[in-house]
Write a protein that holds these residues in place. Structure first.
Motif, PDB file in Angstrom:
ATOM      1  N   LEU A   1       1.080  -0.928  -0.019  1.00 39.89           N
ATOM      2  CA  LEU A   1      -0.152   0.046   0.387  1.00 39.89           C
ATOM      3  C   LEU A   1       1.151   1.703   0.029  1.00 39.89           C
ATOM      4  O   LEU A   1       0.842   2.025  -0.992  1.00 39.89           O
ATOM      5  N   HIS A   2       1.988   1.282   1.186  1.00 37.98           N
ATOM      6  CA  HIS A   2       2.698   2.403   1.083  1.00 37.98           C
ATOM      7  C   HIS A   2       3.433   2.694  -0.538  1.00 37.98           C
ATOM      8  O   HIS A   2       3.514   3.722  -1.233  1.00 37.98           O
ATOM      9  N   GLY A   3       4.011   1.666  -1.017  1.00 38.83           N
ATOM     10  CA  GLY A   3       4.408   1.801  -1.928  1.00 38.83           C
ATOM     11  C   GLY A   3       3.554   1.645  -3.327  1.00 38.83           C
ATOM     12  O   GLY A   3       4.147   2.113  -4.506  1.00 38.83           O
ATOM     13  N   GLY A   4       1.991   2.006  -3.797  1.00 38.37           N
ATOM     14  CA  GLY A   4       1.573   1.874  -4.274  1.00 38.37           C
ATOM     15  C   GLY A   4       0.951   0.767  -5.431  1.00 38.37           C
ATOM     16  O   GLY A   4       0.960   0.882  -6.696  1.00 38.37           O
ATOM     17  N   ASP A   5       2.083  -0.186  -5.215  1.00 40.94           N
ATOM     18  CA  ASP A   5       1.967  -1.633  -4.994  1.00 40.94           C
ATOM     19  C   ASP A   5       0.410  -2.152  -6.165  1.00 40.94           C
ATOM     20  O   ASP A   5       0.556  -2.580  -7.786  1.00 40.94           O
TER      21      ASP A   5
ATOM     22  N   SER B   1      -2.849  -0.350  -6.854  1.00 33.38           N
ATOM     23  CA  SER B   1      -2.622   0.468  -8.083  1.00 33.38           C
ATOM     24  C   SER B   1      -2.228   0.623  -9.449  1.00 33.38           C
ATOM     25  O   SER B   1      -2.743   0.918 -10.732  1.00 33.38           O
ATOM     26  N   ARG B   2      -0.623   0.176  -9.160  1.00 31.59           N
ATOM     27  CA  ARG B   2      -0.007   0.517 -10.303  1.00 31.59           C
ATOM     28  C   ARG B   2       0.106  -1.275 -11.511  1.00 31.59           C
ATOM     29  O   ARG B   2      -0.328  -1.374 -12.029  1.00 31.59           O
ATOM     30  N   TRP B   3      -0.929  -2.649 -10.030  1.00 34.05           N
ATOM     31  CA  TRP B   3      -0.567  -3.846 -11.075  1.00 34.05           C
ATOM     32  C   TRP B   3      -2.315  -3.582 -11.523  1.00 34.05           C
ATOM     33  O   TRP B   3      -2.260  -4.305 -12.756  1.00 34.05           O
ATOM     34  N   THR B   4      -3.128  -3.435 -10.810  1.00 32.11           N
ATOM     35  CA  THR B   4      -4.433  -3.280 -11.572  1.00 32.11           C
ATOM     36  C   THR B   4      -4.715  -2.328 -12.387  1.00 32.11           C
ATOM     37  O   THR B   4      -5.295  -2.538 -13.530  1.00 32.11           O
ATOM     38  N   ARG B   5      -3.539  -0.737 -12.685  1.00 32.10           N
ATOM     39  CA  ARG B   5      -3.744  -0.465 -13.676  1.00 32.10           C
ATOM     40  C   ARG B   5      -2.782  -1.012 -15.235  1.00 32.10           C
ATOM     41  O   ARG B   5      -3.962  -1.025 -16.252  1.00 32.10           O
TER      42      ARG B   5
ATOM     43  N   GLU C   1      -3.440   3.046   9.712  1.00 31.96           N
ATOM     44  CA  GLU C   1      -3.765   1.794   9.311  1.00 31.96           C
ATOM     45  C   GLU C   1      -4.432   1.696   8.074  1.00 31.96           C
ATOM     46  O   GLU C   1      -5.071   1.605   7.853  1.00 31.96           O
ATOM     47  N   PRO C   2      -3.523   0.282   7.720  1.00 34.69           N
ATOM     48  CA  PRO C   2      -4.122  -0.356   6.452  1.00 34.69           C
ATOM     49  C   PRO C   2      -5.193  -0.853   6.697  1.00 34.69           C
ATOM     50  O   PRO C   2      -5.613  -1.849   8.366  1.00 34.69           O
ATOM     51  N   SER C   3      -6.870  -1.185   6.171  1.00 33.21           N
ATOM     52  CA  SER C   3      -7.838  -2.414   6.161  1.00 33.21           C
ATOM     53  C   SER C   3      -7.846  -3.412   5.282  1.00 33.21           C
ATOM     54  O   SER C   3      -7.998  -2.762   3.781  1.00 33.21           O
ATOM     55  N   ARG C   4      -7.853  -4.514   5.394  1.00 35.98           N
ATOM     56  CA  ARG C   4      -7.279  -5.809   5.087  1.00 35.98           C
ATOM     57  C   ARG C   4      -8.720  -5.467   3.983  1.00 35.98           C
ATOM     58  O   ARG C   4      -8.835  -5.523   2.915  1.00 35.98           O
ATOM     59  N   GLN C   5      -9.732  -5.835   4.583  1.00 33.68           N
ATOM     60  CA  GLN C   5     -11.188  -5.590   4.785  1.00 33.68           C
ATOM     61  C   GLN C   5     -11.482  -5.034   3.611  1.00 33.68           C
ATOM     62  O   GLN C   5     -11.725  -5.227   2.082  1.00 33.68           O
ATOM     63  N   GLU C   6     -11.270  -3.482   3.799  1.00 32.56           N
ATOM     64  CA  GLU C   6     -11.433  -2.654   2.194  1.00 32.56           C
ATOM     65  C   GLU C   6     -10.114  -2.814   1.175  1.00 32.56           C
ATOM     66  O   GLU C   6     -11.176  -2.425  -0.038  1.00 32.56           O
ATOM     67  N   VAL C   7      -9.383  -3.046   0.910  1.00 29.96           N
ATOM     68  CA  VAL C   7      -8.695  -3.630   0.028  1.00 29.96           C
ATOM     69  C   VAL C   7      -9.191  -4.498  -0.549  1.00 29.96           C
ATOM     70  O   VAL C   7      -9.285  -4.373  -1.992  1.00 29.96           O
ATOM     71  N   ILE C   8      -9.848  -5.560  -0.241  1.00 34.60           N
ATOM     72  CA  ILE C   8     -10.640  -7.223  -0.481  1.00 34.60           C
ATOM     73  C   ILE C   8     -12.044  -6.617  -0.872  1.00 34.60           C
ATOM     74  O   ILE C   8     -12.248  -6.958  -2.218  1.00 34.60           O
ATOM     75  N   GLN C   9     -12.194  -5.669  -0.380  1.00 30.32           N
ATOM     76  CA  GLN C   9     -14.017  -4.903  -1.179  1.00 30.32           C
ATOM     77  C   GLN C   9     -13.806  -4.577  -2.104  1.00 30.32           C
ATOM     78  O   GLN C   9     -14.985  -4.790  -3.221  1.00 30.32           O
ATOM     79  N   HIS C  10     -12.875  -3.457  -2.455  1.00 34.34           N
ATOM     80  CA  HIS C  10     -12.599  -2.788  -3.974  1.00 34.34           C
ATOM     81  C   HIS C  10     -12.500  -4.236  -4.592  1.00 34.34           C
ATOM     82  O   HIS C  10     -12.868  -3.685  -6.040  1.00 34.34           O
ATOM     83  N   VAL C  11     -11.966  -4.813  -4.733  1.00 30.39           N
ATOM     84  CA  VAL C  11     -11.787  -6.007  -5.578  1.00 30.39           C
ATOM     85  C   VAL C  11     -12.799  -7.027  -5.599  1.00 30.39           C
ATOM     86  O   VAL C  11     -13.508  -6.863  -6.920  1.00 30.39           O
ATOM     87  N   ARG C  12     -13.312  -6.798  -4.849  1.00 31.78           N
ATOM     88  CA  ARG C  12     -15.394  -7.617  -4.921  1.00 31.78           C
ATOM     89  C   ARG C  12     -15.782  -6.755  -5.542  1.00 31.78           C
ATOM     90  O   ARG C  12     -16.627  -7.335  -6.588  1.00 31.78           O
TER      91      ARG C  12
ATOM     92  N   THR D   1      -8.451   1.247 -14.856  1.00 28.96           N
ATOM     93  CA  THR D   1      -8.107   2.482 -14.308  1.00 28.96           C
ATOM     94  C   THR D   1      -9.190   2.772 -12.390  1.00 28.96           C
ATOM     95  O   THR D   1      -9.130   3.294 -11.762  1.00 28.96           O
ATOM     96  N   ASP D   2     -10.751   2.428 -13.143  1.00 30.23           N
ATOM     97  CA  ASP D   2     -11.653   2.218 -12.002  1.00 30.23           C
ATOM     98  C   ASP D   2     -10.646   1.720 -10.744  1.00 30.23           C
ATOM     99  O   ASP D   2     -11.292   2.796  -9.448  1.00 30.23           O
ATOM    100  N   LEU D   3     -10.529   0.566 -10.589  1.00 34.05           N
ATOM    101  CA  LEU D   3     -10.204  -0.098  -9.594  1.00 34.05           C
ATOM    102  C   LEU D   3      -8.764   0.160  -8.807  1.00 34.05           C
ATOM    103  O   LEU D   3      -8.573   0.533  -7.718  1.00 34.05           O
ATOM    104  N   ALA D   4      -8.125   0.575  -9.992  1.00 33.77           N
ATOM    105  CA  ALA D   4      -6.385   1.876  -9.324  1.00 33.77           C
ATOM    106  C   ALA D   4      -6.777   2.575  -8.935  1.00 33.77           C
ATOM    107  O   ALA D   4      -6.240   3.053  -8.015  1.00 33.77           O
ATOM    108  N   ALA D   5      -7.476   3.591  -8.946  1.00 31.99           N
ATOM    109  CA  ALA D   5      -7.714   4.386  -8.600  1.00 31.99           C
ATOM    110  C   ALA D   5      -9.007   4.849  -7.577  1.00 31.99           C
ATOM    111  O   ALA D   5      -8.411   5.414  -6.763  1.00 31.99           O
ATOM    112  N   GLY D   6      -9.219   3.235  -7.341  1.00 28.42           N
ATOM    113  CA  GLY D   6     -10.515   3.478  -5.754  1.00 28.42           C
ATOM    114  C   GLY D   6      -8.899   2.778  -4.945  1.00 28.42           C
ATOM    115  O   GLY D   6      -9.199   2.909  -3.410  1.00 28.42           O
TER     116      GLY D   6
END
Length: 127
Positions: free
Chosen positions: A77-81, A83-87, A111-122, A93-98
């Motif tokens: 998340l800190h490295g922007g990895d 969003s870069r991979w999904t884009r 603090e990172p939210s594992r569930q928030e990241v997973i939910q964006h993908v789902r 680009t929509d998932l990458a933006a989220g």
């Protein structure tokens, strides 16, 4: 605007306006969910204790998001990895933006939210 179409009888032309989409749009449907990406396009999670976790498709990516150590999640998340991979690899680009929005929040000290990241993908893919 609509499409100008000739009637079945062929005697006159009229404007045809397509109706609204019947269901919600899901990006790429199942295109990258199960399709195996080559090693050069797979996502490699940083793994502190043990071997690397490699995701060759969106399903493996979502599963890994749920199981890698929080330190690995924070690192990417800190490295922007994400969003870069999904884009760049998935072309989403929509998932990458989220995901970039989450990455910016992490960079600002959240603090990172594992569930928030997973939910964006789902939300973008039927998994």
């Amino acid at each position: 605007g609509g499409l100008l179409m000739q009637t079945a009888e062929g005697s006159r032309w009229q404007t045809f306006l397509p109706g609204a989409r019947a269901g919600a749009h899901v990006h790429h449907g199942r295109k990258y969910v199960e399709t195996t990406l080559g090693d050069d396009h797979a996502f490699r999670f940083r793994y502190v204790n043990g071997g690397p976790v490699v995701a060759h498709n969106v399903r493996e990516f979502a599963e890994a998001l749920g199981s890698v150590p929080i330190g690995s999640l924070r690192h990417h998340l800190h490295g922007g990895d994400f969003s870069r991979w999904t884009r760049d690899v998935l072309g989403d680009t929509d998932l990458a933006a989220g995901l970039a929005k989450i990455e910016r929040a992490i960079a600002a000290g959240a603090e990172p939210s594992r569930q928030e990241v997973i939910q964006h993908v789902r939300d973008r893919y039927v998994i």
